[in-house]
Motif scaffolding. Structure first.
Motif, mmCIF file in Angstrom:
data_model
loop_
_atom_site.group_PDB
_atom_site.id
_atom_site.type_symbol
_atom_site.label_atom_id
_atom_site.label_comp_id
_atom_site.label_asym_id
_atom_site.label_seq_id
_atom_site.Cartn_x
_atom_site.Cartn_y
_atom_site.Cartn_z
ATOM 1 N N LEU A 27 42.311 40.721 46.589
ATOM 2 C CA LEU A 27 41.598 39.880 45.624
ATOM 3 C C LEU A 27 40.529 38.968 46.218
ATOM 4 C CD1 LEU A 27 44.666 38.891 43.384
ATOM 5 C CD2 LEU A 27 43.044 40.771 43.048
ATOM 6 N N THR A 28 40.348 38.979 47.521
ATOM 7 C CA THR A 28 39.266 38.189 48.112
ATOM 8 C C THR A 28 38.202 39.137 48.669
ATOM 9 O OG1 THR A 28 40.354 38.067 50.286
ATOM 10 C CG2 THR A 28 40.833 36.307 48.714
ATOM 11 N N VAL A 29 36.987 38.654 48.716
ATOM 12 C CA VAL A 29 35.853 39.503 49.106
ATOM 13 C C VAL A 29 36.034 40.070 50.513
ATOM 14 C CG1 VAL A 29 33.363 39.517 49.546
ATOM 15 C CG2 VAL A 29 34.275 38.264 47.588
ATOM 16 N N SER A 30 36.656 39.292 51.400
ATOM 17 C CA SER A 30 36.807 39.736 52.790
ATOM 18 C C SER A 30 38.111 40.487 53.027
ATOM 19 C CB SER A 30 36.755 38.520 53.730
ATOM 20 O OG SER A 30 37.792 37.597 53.393
ATOM 21 N N GLY A 31 38.908 40.741 51.974
ATOM 22 C CA GLY A 31 40.203 41.390 52.142
ATOM 23 C C GLY A 31 40.082 42.844 52.570
ATOM 24 N N SER A 32 41.089 43.319 53.300
ATOM 25 C CA SER A 32 41.058 44.684 53.827
ATOM 26 C C SER A 32 41.142 45.735 52.732
ATOM 27 C CB SER A 32 42.213 44.882 54.825
ATOM 28 O OG SER A 32 43.462 44.648 54.182
ATOM 29 N N GLN A 33 41.710 45.388 51.574
ATOM 30 C CA GLN A 33 41.817 46.315 50.446
ATOM 31 C C GLN A 33 41.021 45.784 49.252
ATOM 32 O OE1 GLN A 33 43.658 49.292 49.812
ATOM 33 N NE2 GLN A 33 43.810 49.423 52.029
ATOM 34 N N THR A 34 39.971 45.032 49.543
ATOM 35 C CA THR A 34 39.323 44.280 48.468
ATOM 36 C C THR A 34 38.850 45.160 47.306
ATOM 37 O OG1 THR A 34 37.660 42.617 47.922
ATOM 38 C CG2 THR A 34 37.000 44.351 49.479
ATOM 39 N N ILE A 35 39.044 44.630 46.137
ATOM 40 C CA ILE A 35 38.606 45.284 44.905
ATOM 41 C C ILE A 35 37.357 44.588 44.356
ATOM 42 C CG2 ILE A 35 39.852 43.934 43.154
ATOM 43 C CD1 ILE A 35 40.940 46.734 42.183
ATOM 44 N N ARG A 36 37.000 43.472 45.014
ATOM 45 C CA ARG A 36 35.860 42.672 44.556
ATOM 46 C C ARG A 36 34.539 43.412 44.791
ATOM 47 N NH1 ARG A 36 38.519 39.724 41.056
ATOM 48 N NH2 ARG A 36 39.995 38.239 41.996
ATOM 49 N N ASN A 37 33.636 43.238 43.822
ATOM 50 C CA ASN A 37 32.300 43.842 43.880
ATOM 51 C C ASN A 37 32.349 45.366 43.992
ATOM 52 O OD1 ASN A 37 31.147 41.226 43.829
ATOM 53 N ND2 ASN A 37 31.457 41.053 46.051
ATOM 54 N N THR A 38 33.422 45.961 43.443
ATOM 55 C CA THR A 38 33.535 47.414 43.344
ATOM 56 C C THR A 38 33.571 47.771 41.859
ATOM 57 O OG1 THR A 38 35.944 47.622 43.153
ATOM 58 C CG2 THR A 38 35.046 47.291 45.385
ATOM 59 N N PRO A 39 33.484 49.048 41.520
ATOM 60 C CA PRO A 39 33.582 49.441 40.100
ATOM 61 C C PRO A 39 34.920 49.077 39.463
ATOM 62 C CG PRO A 39 32.658 51.230 41.415
ATOM 63 C CD PRO A 39 33.137 50.194 42.378
ATOM 64 N N TYR A 40 35.895 48.673 40.293
ATOM 65 C CA TYR A 40 37.228 48.358 39.781
ATOM 66 C C TYR A 40 37.528 46.866 39.817
ATOM 67 C CZ TYR A 40 37.403 53.348 40.439
ATOM 68 O OH TYR A 40 37.101 54.690 40.382
ATOM 69 N N ASP A 41 36.507 46.072 40.002
ATOM 70 C CA ASP A 41 36.689 44.618 39.968
ATOM 71 C C ASP A 41 37.174 44.206 38.576
ATOM 72 O OD1 ASP A 41 36.750 42.021 40.806
ATOM 73 O OD2 ASP A 41 34.591 41.878 41.246
ATOM 74 N N ALA A 42 37.957 43.151 38.531
ATOM 75 C CA ALA A 42 38.544 42.720 37.259
ATOM 76 C C ALA A 42 38.978 41.272 37.379
ATOM 77 C CB ALA A 42 39.739 43.609 36.910
ATOM 78 N N LEU A 43 39.467 40.732 36.292
ATOM 79 C CA LEU A 43 40.075 39.398 36.291
ATOM 80 C C LEU A 43 41.582 39.569 36.427
ATOM 81 C CD1 LEU A 43 38.034 37.844 33.336
ATOM 82 C CD2 LEU A 43 37.699 37.414 35.783
ATOM 83 N N PHE A 44 42.159 38.926 37.428
ATOM 84 C CA PHE A 44 43.596 39.041 37.688
ATOM 85 C C PHE A 44 44.261 37.693 37.411
ATOM 86 C CE2 PHE A 44 41.563 42.402 40.024
ATOM 87 C CZ PHE A 44 42.425 43.482 39.882
#
Length: 463
Positions: A290-307
């Motif tokens: 859930l953070t931009v620098s995370g190893s599995q980040t979903i941020r700024n991808t087509p799968y970004d969402a509100l969690f």
């Protein structure tokens, strides 16, 4: 002769008056007949919403007939055929909405309601699911020994302190899904928060339900409702599995017109996911996702969402912020049970969220009672007080001016938080609670009332 004439005139006058009176009564009856509504009430597929006792008897007769049908034929074949018919019916294209927009309250997409599709019965599922919930033992063996064990035996004995107007239904029954959508729309809710497990997975008392999602989306769209997902704490849930879950949901359901997207302050339209028991996973794992620098980040991808994370204890607010979540919700309909569910803490939680760019979503509920499955848990019961408890919760929520209010729940019957229609019922073993002196739809009406109140107050907040 004079007396005779007087009596004759009196009789004629009496007959004329009587005839006029009868004509008057007939006129009144005809007028009332023309004013009678075509349907008894929202969410009532049989038009019996104004006659709950008759509806209850109809449901019981229906259950008896289903039992006779199963006895008369090969049970497995019968269930299989019925299930096939149900699936084909559910996959059929939705009929036109007709006059729904005129008949039902407009949906409020800032009112989110938790919904469970885990119920089953022999007609549609080959067996009862969840209505036959086991009695859960207390963790202390000494206390557990003082309470009964076993499981419920539907349809007369179900795992709930209340009894549904629709009986011990199956969540796969198209008529049930339609009735539920009507009820939720009549309550002026807008977003269904659907309890969800990954394909092939379920809670320990249920069966997988992901294959039902397309049907729920279709019926939701018919009633102009939206669907978002309440991701349950399945086994081995972590950053990697959650990434795959979110990708699966968006790829499979994201193009459906009923799939919910929330407009953010920056103008983006993003999916929203509620994450139940999020605190079970440590913040470092969530941060990977859930953070931009995370190893599995979903941020700024087509799968970004509100969690949206579940807040139970006060310390969770810092963990939620550190994890990279976008907001928090409180879920439990038990004022005082937890820090998050206590109304008097909502103002400080809202202030924390505002200062950290998080959404605060308080959860309101009509009451709480789960002694049908946790007989030792009396101390957490919250009496409905004929709707006053529910209205107090709404009032507390509106005071903090939240962007979204969540409602616990539409049909979590095990914990007695449902606003779905319930009817009085007594069996040899159980006397069920009910909504008397009000009608079965009283909590739908109260929700609609507060939805309108929220709309009006929100207009003032934004001025």
């Amino acid at each position: 002769i004079l007396n005779y004439d007087i009596m004759a005139r009196f009789r004629r006058r009496t007959c004329i008056i009587l005839l006029l009176f009868i004509l008057f009564i007939c006129s009144i009856m005809m007028a009332l007949k023309t004013l009678r509504p075509d349907r008894a009430g929202f969410g009532d597929p049989f038009g019996l919403g104004l006659l709950p006792e008759l509806q209850q008897r109809t449901v019981l007769l229906g259950n008896k007939q289903n039992t006779l049908n199963r006895i008369q034929g090969d049970t497995a074949t019968h269930v299989s055929n019925l299930h096939g018919i149900a699936v084909n019916t559910m996959k059929a294209s939705m009929p036109p909405v007709n006059k729904l927009e005129e008949e039902l309250s407009s949906p409020n997409y800032n009112f989110h309601i938790f919904y469970y599709s885990w119920f089953g019965n022999p007609q549609f599922d080959g067996k009862y699911i969840h209505w036959n919930h086991p009695l859960l033992p207390h963790w202390d063996p000494k206390i557990a020994n003082n309470y009964p064990k076993g499981r419920h035996n539907p349809p007369e004995d179900i795992g709930s302190n209340f009894y549904p107007e629709l009986g011990s239904y199956s969540s796969k029954d198209p008529s049930v899904i339609e009735a539920h959508m009507k009820q939720m729309r009549s309550a002026s809710t807008g977003v269904i928060v659907l309890s969800w497990y990954p394909p092939g997975m379920a809670d320990e008392n249920g069966e997988p339900t992901d294959d039902l999602v397309p049907v729920i989306l279709d019926y939701a769209h018919k009633y102009n409702l939206k669907v978002t997902f309440h991701i349950e704490p399945y086994k081995d849930r972590d950053d990697r599995s959650m990434y795959h879950n979110v990708k699966y949901i968006i790829d499979k359901y994201g193009s459906h017109p009923a799939f919910y997207r929330h407009k953010t302050s920056t103008g983006r339209f993003l999916p929203m996911f509620y994450v139940y028991d999020s605190y079970v996973t440590i913040p470092e794992i969530w941060a990977n996702l859930l953070t931009v620098s995370g190893s599995q980040t979903i941020r700024n991808t087509p799968y970004d969402a509100l969690f949206i994370a579940l807040l139970v204890e006060e310390r969770h607010k810092h963990d939620i912020h550190r994890s990279g979540f976008d907001g928090m919700y409180t879920y439990f309909a038990t004022n005082g049970f937890s820090y998050g569910s206590s109304h008097h803490n909502w103002a400080s939680l809202k202030a924390f969220c505002d200062s950290n760019n998080l959404m605060f979503i308080p959860s309101v509920g009509p009451g709480y009672i789960d002694t049908s499955i946790r007989p030792w848990n009396n101390h957490n019961t919250r009496n409905r007080v004929n709707g006053k408890y529910y209205e107090t919760a709404f009032s507390a929520a509106l005071l903090v001016r939240p962007e979204i209010i969540s409602i616990t729940s539409f049909n979590e019957w095990h914990e007695g938080t449902q606003i779905e229609k319930a009817v009085p019922k007594r069996t040899g073993q159980v006397v069920y609670l009910d909504y008397k002196p009000h009608k079965p739809n009283v909590y739908l009406e109260l929700t609609q009332k507060w939805s309108e109140k929220y709309r009006k107050e929100q207009e003032q907040w934004l001025m």
